[in-house]
Design a protein around this motif. Sequence first.
Motif, PDB file in Angstrom:
ATOM      1  N   ASN A 506      -7.462  -8.291  17.148  1.00 42.43           N
ATOM      2  CA  ASN A 506      -8.796  -7.796  17.503  1.00 42.43           C
ATOM      3  C   ASN A 506      -9.307  -6.810  16.469  1.00 42.43           C
ATOM      4  N   ALA A 507     -10.651  -6.688  16.409  1.00 40.78           N
ATOM      5  CA  ALA A 507     -11.253  -5.730  15.468  1.00 40.78           C
ATOM      6  C   ALA A 507     -10.863  -4.297  15.797  1.00 40.78           C
ATOM      7  N   LEU A 508     -10.574  -4.011  17.059  1.00 39.61           N
ATOM      8  CA  LEU A 508     -10.152  -2.661  17.430  1.00 39.61           C
ATOM      9  C   LEU A 508      -8.829  -2.295  16.757  1.00 39.61           C
ATOM     10  N   TYR A 509      -7.982  -3.282  16.535  1.00 40.97           N
ATOM     11  CA  TYR A 509      -6.703  -3.018  15.866  1.00 40.97           C
ATOM     12  C   TYR A 509      -6.934  -2.594  14.415  1.00 40.97           C
ATOM     13  N   VAL A 510      -7.894  -3.235  13.751  1.00 36.65           N
ATOM     14  CA  VAL A 510      -8.211  -2.856  12.370  1.00 36.65           C
ATOM     15  C   VAL A 510      -8.762  -1.445  12.330  1.00 36.65           C
ATOM     16  N   ARG A 511      -9.643  -1.133  13.279  1.00 33.30           N
ATOM     17  CA  ARG A 511     -10.184   0.233  13.341  1.00 33.30           C
ATOM     18  C   ARG A 511      -9.071   1.245  13.609  1.00 33.30           C
ATOM     19  N   MET A 512      -8.115   0.858  14.438  1.00 34.39           N
ATOM     20  CA  MET A 512      -6.991   1.755  14.708  1.00 34.39           C
ATOM     21  C   MET A 512      -6.193   2.011  13.438  1.00 34.39           C
ATOM     22  N   LEU A 513      -5.947   0.948  12.655  1.00 31.43           N
ATOM     23  CA  LEU A 513      -5.220   1.140  11.400  1.00 31.43           C
ATOM     24  C   LEU A 513      -5.984   2.053  10.451  1.00 31.43           C
ATOM     25  N   ALA A 514      -7.301   1.922  10.445  1.00 30.06           N
ATOM     26  CA  ALA A 514      -8.117   2.801   9.590  1.00 30.06           C
ATOM     27  C   ALA A 514      -7.965   4.252  10.021  1.00 30.06           C
ATOM     28  N   GLU A 515      -7.970   4.498  11.334  1.00 31.70           N
ATOM     29  CA  GLU A 515      -7.816   5.868  11.821  1.00 31.70           C
ATOM     30  C   GLU A 515      -6.421   6.409  11.543  1.00 31.70           C
ATOM     31  N   LEU A 516      -5.429   5.524  11.520  1.00 32.08           N
ATOM     32  CA  LEU A 516      -4.065   5.946  11.204  1.00 32.08           C
ATOM     33  C   LEU A 516      -3.813   6.004   9.709  1.00 32.08           C
ATOM     34  N   ASP A 517      -4.844   5.687   8.918  1.00 28.20           N
ATOM     35  CA  ASP A 517      -4.752   5.698   7.456  1.00 28.20           C
ATOM     36  C   ASP A 517      -3.698   4.706   6.965  1.00 28.20           C
ATOM     37  N   MET A 518      -3.702   3.527   7.584  1.00 25.37           N
ATOM     38  CA  MET A 518      -2.741   2.494   7.228  1.00 25.37           C
ATOM     39  C   MET A 518      -3.426   1.262   6.659  1.00 25.37           C
ATOM     40  N   LEU A 519      -4.676   1.392   6.260  1.00 28.56           N
ATOM     41  CA  LEU A 519      -5.393   0.293   5.625  1.00 28.56           C
ATOM     42  C   LEU A 519      -5.353   0.463   4.126  1.00 28.56           C
ATOM     43  N   LYS A 520      -5.135  -0.598   3.416  1.00 27.25           N
ATOM     44  CA  LYS A 520      -5.246  -0.614   1.965  1.00 27.25           C
ATOM     45  C   LYS A 520      -6.513  -1.350   1.595  1.00 27.25           C
ATOM     46  N   ASP A 521      -7.217  -0.856   0.600  1.00 31.30           N
ATOM     47  CA  ASP A 521      -8.476  -1.479   0.196  1.00 31.30           C
ATOM     48  C   ASP A 521      -8.188  -2.636  -0.750  1.00 31.30           C
ATOM     49  N   PRO A 522      -8.369  -3.895  -0.295  1.00 23.82           N
ATOM     50  CA  PRO A 522      -8.043  -5.022  -1.156  1.00 23.82           C
ATOM     51  C   PRO A 522      -9.048  -5.262  -2.263  1.00 23.82           C
ATOM     52  N   SER A 523     -10.180  -4.569  -2.230  1.00 25.20           N
ATOM     53  CA  SER A 523     -11.206  -4.836  -3.239  1.00 25.20           C
ATOM     54  C   SER A 523     -10.868  -4.227  -4.588  1.00 25.20           C
ATOM     55  N   PHE A 524      -9.797  -3.450  -4.698  1.00 25.46           N
ATOM     56  CA  PHE A 524      -9.475  -2.774  -5.950  1.00 25.46           C
ATOM     57  C   PHE A 524      -8.135  -3.231  -6.518  1.00 25.46           C
ATOM     58  N   ARG A 525      -7.674  -4.363  -6.083  1.00 26.02           N
ATOM     59  CA  ARG A 525      -6.386  -4.835  -6.594  1.00 26.02           C
ATOM     60  C   ARG A 525      -6.524  -5.415  -7.981  1.00 26.02           C
ATOM     61  N   GLY A 526      -7.699  -5.707  -8.428  1.00 20.50           N
ATOM     62  CA  GLY A 526      -7.900  -6.279  -9.743  1.00 20.50           C
ATOM     63  C   GLY A 526      -9.305  -6.782  -9.868  1.00 20.50           C
ATOM     64  N   SER A 527      -9.575  -7.521 -10.906  1.00 22.13           N
ATOM     65  CA  SER A 527     -10.902  -8.060 -11.109  1.00 22.13           C
ATOM     66  C   SER A 527     -11.139  -9.218 -10.165  1.00 22.13           C
ATOM     67  N   ASP A 528     -12.399  -9.552  -9.966  1.00 21.87           N
ATOM     68  CA  ASP A 528     -12.740 -10.598  -9.031  1.00 21.87           C
ATOM     69  C   ASP A 528     -12.269 -11.965  -9.477  1.00 21.87           C
ATOM     70  N   ASP A 529     -12.064 -12.159 -10.730  1.00 17.86           N
ATOM     71  CA  ASP A 529     -11.637 -13.470 -11.194  1.00 17.86           C
ATOM     72  C   ASP A 529     -10.127 -13.659 -11.110  1.00 17.86           C
ATOM     73  N   GLY A 530      -9.446 -12.646 -10.635  1.00 19.96           N
ATOM     74  CA  GLY A 530      -8.009 -12.792 -10.401  1.00 19.96           C
ATOM     75  C   GLY A 530      -7.141 -12.354 -11.547  1.00 19.96           C
ATOM     76  N   ASP A 531      -7.709 -12.004 -12.683  1.00 27.54           N
ATOM     77  CA  ASP A 531      -6.888 -11.584 -13.819  1.00 27.54           C
ATOM     78  C   ASP A 531      -6.349 -10.193 -13.550  1.00 27.54           C
ATOM     79  N   GLY A 532      -5.042 -10.042 -13.617  1.00 28.63           N
ATOM     80  CA  GLY A 532      -4.459  -8.738 -13.393  1.00 28.63           C
ATOM     81  C   GLY A 532      -4.263  -8.008 -14.705  1.00 28.63           C
ATOM     82  N   GLU A 533      -4.360  -6.687 -14.643  1.00 22.14           N
ATOM     83  CA  GLU A 533      -4.148  -5.875 -15.846  1.00 22.14           C
ATOM     84  C   GLU A 533      -3.454  -4.606 -15.429  1.00 22.14           C
TER      85      GLU A 533
END
Length: 968
Positions: A506-533
Amino acid sequence: MLTETSLSIWGWGSLGIVLSLITFGPFVIFYLAFYILCFVGGGFVVTLLFGKTNSEKYLEQCEHSFLPPTSTGIPKCLEEMKREARTIKIDRRLTGANIIDEPLQQVIQFSLRDYVQYWYYTLSDDESFLLEIRQTLQNALIQFATRSKEIDWQPYFTTRLVDDFGTHLRVFRKAQQKITEKDDQVKGTAEDLVDTFFEVEVEMEKDVCRDLVCTSPKDEEGFLRDLCEVLLYLLLPPGDFQNKIMRYFVREILARGVLLPLINQLSDPDYINQYIIWMIRDSNCNYEAFMNIIKLSDNIGELEAVRDKAAEELQYLRSLDTAGDDINTIKNQINSLLFVKKVCDSRIQRLQSGKEINTVKLAANFGKLCTVPLDSILVDNVALQFFMDYMQQTGGQAHLFFWMTVEGYRVTAQQQLEVLSSRQKDGKHQTNQTKGLLRAAAVGIYEQYLSEKASPRVTVDDYLVAKLADTLNHEDPTPEIFDDIQRKVYELMLRDERFYPSFRQNALYVRMLAELDMLKDPSFRGSDDGDGESFNGSPTGSINLSLDDLSNVSSDDSVQLHAYISDTVYAHYDPYAVAGVCNDHGKTYALYAITVHRRNVNTEEMWKTYRRYSDFHDFHMRITEQFENLSSILKLPGKKTFNNMDRDFLEKRKKDLNAYLQLLLTPEMMKASPALAHYVYDFLENKAYSKGKGDFARKMDTFVNPLRNSMRNVSNAVKSLPDSLAEGMTKMSDNMGKMSERLGQDIRQSFFKVPPLIPKTDSDPEHCRVSAQLDDTVDDNIPLRVMLLLMDEVFDLKERNQWLRRNIKNLLQQLIRATYGDTINRKIVDHVDWMTSPEQVADLVKRFRDAFWPNGILAETIPCRDKGIRMRTRVAGKTKLLSIMPDELKHIIGAETTRKGILRVFEMFQHNQLNRRMVYVFLEGFLETLFPQYKFRELFNKLHSRSKQMQKYKQKLQTTQAPSLQKR
């Protein structure tokens, strides 16, 4: 005849010319012309003089004929002015305190010099006018000081000021919500926010709106002139006020020379940001907070300013010619700056392309999430709230309420039996009464949740219910009487697809993880085209392992993870550090370089991460708390104070920690505790390690636990049992007989979203001032009321259920009493007295003098700072604010709520018009407190009556009321 006459004329003429030439010479013609010209000019001059004389005589005759005679007072006045001016003696005493009067006199002198004298001396040298103005200003200040001494400022600083700030924040929050509700896809501009803000203000205030004063410079100047004239009427003697010239001069000096520049400075967002940084200058910037601000920023200007500064620093570092140990430090700094630059570029790209930037939504759509066990949810104050909301949605709230009520009953019963045992040792026998109270509480729980009349009823095996009923009827109740049923209810919530398994999707579970500071932001793992550096010493792979990747490791046997400590390095403080360099107030300490290998079927990755011993210790504490079976298997080398240069000790510890890592990463260990993988991978990620709860936070867990606190508060009545048996048992019976019912009501009321401390009113509490929600029946504890007001508005706790907010209130109440006891009110009063003491007032006057007239010279207009500098100041201010937030607060109300609350307050200060509104609100409250006998509230309503928003609101009211009147 004619011929002779003609010859005669020519002859005589020729003779005359010859004789003239012989007599006067060849210039006779010029002399003749000159004489003729002088004759004609003299005639004109004589005519002009004659006409002028006759005209003056005529005008004089006309004046005496048509105008009244000149008054005799004018000559006397002129004679009086020509005499020597009398010396005006001015009393330099203003407030009665010399420490205040001296800098205040300097402010008056500087004001007259720079705002009056520079133009007055071009008109007159008479000093009497300047002295009269000075005397008028001093009379006003004397009256002001007299009024200030008669006022009790404690209610203003402890209640009114907080109420004004809280109401301003509430209006801003509601304006943000309105902008969001209008269109989720289009981001509102600053102008839209300002307009919406004043729309909400008039809806809340009902009879006043300050939009014109805050948005129109012309109307603002008019408002200040009117206000200054009213103040002069109240402060000046009648004779001085009737002198219009003097009054207008003083009014303009106060309005345009003092108040307007002061308001401009106080409402400048850049000035406020600098002041925030100065106020918390002793706090070091936290890297984790800085990166959170970058990743959460939705302002492209901020991101570009940080990126440009990082690029500038990169260019400088690359130009350095270094060797030896310094080159490693520079490489770390370059890696850090490259990482910051890449994060900024990625965020800017997402903002410009219109992609989703909300971390919670990104995580919800990303894939696998952290697994939080149900037993951890039930004992965590923040997580339990979200599980409550979900259980209410699915209709399973009765099971959760029963589990919580039984948990509270167990704690209370244990405490009562302990008290009973201690009283029996002292010779006091109250066994039957105490057991009767316990039976009454147990029967109350049975009737409320398990009997046939219970609604809703907890569904468990009938034989367990029958067994419990038989026990209640024939045996003495014990703390463990409900254990069997509670265990079944727990298993039901854990296994039933309707409850915990579905909650994890449920979406409430995601919000709970955010409040517990247990979410990682996947948008910063690398470039959008998948190339890692790699920017952190990793030859391959992404900047950070994503949560999805880490989850795959634990579920796929083909993925292997190995880690070992490859080196021990020394680190110094570096504000740009990402890995390998930590911040410890400038100290040098040892770091352990951990080399991590991640292998699967197709790829192999390797990276390095850096950890201190304290990180290992925190990690060990965290996993042994979550997994009790590990405490007997894993042993961390003991902590010991040592010299950083003790290489032998470091090598020994390195071996011990390596053995610890190898044991931790064994497949048997991972299979025995599958949830352990998340903690291990989080610890080994190539990022700054986010420590868990400190010692104080771990002690606070049981203190914050809402279930235990609720029941302990009830059971405290037993410990304070009076000597009178009858009185004591009556009081105790009343408490215990209603114990389970009250707890059940508290929990059920959690879903009605009714904030505590709010009396029942017909109006919407969200559309009124904050002070309107204070209940007079609450104990008069000033700090508690202030903290509740600020926490409600800053962190928007009204969105939480009443149960959570009541427990936060109880927590704050107990913290205040435990810390300060009954002396807190006296401390607040003493602090207010100190703030209004002559020494502090004199210090404020000196600061004002030095700010406007540094070294006695009028300060020049401060040039507008570069946009890039202002944007970086904003980032620094937000980072500072986020860094000083204690972890204990995040564990009480949630990490995401804490971040949103802090950033909301900061964002509120970034709008000049809204800051002006807050300054004027504070000014109005100050004047209403200073002159309580005058109707300043009505005056301000009249001054703001030309508001456009106010006129629209009145028209809207008339439109909505018209149909109801027609029906009548």
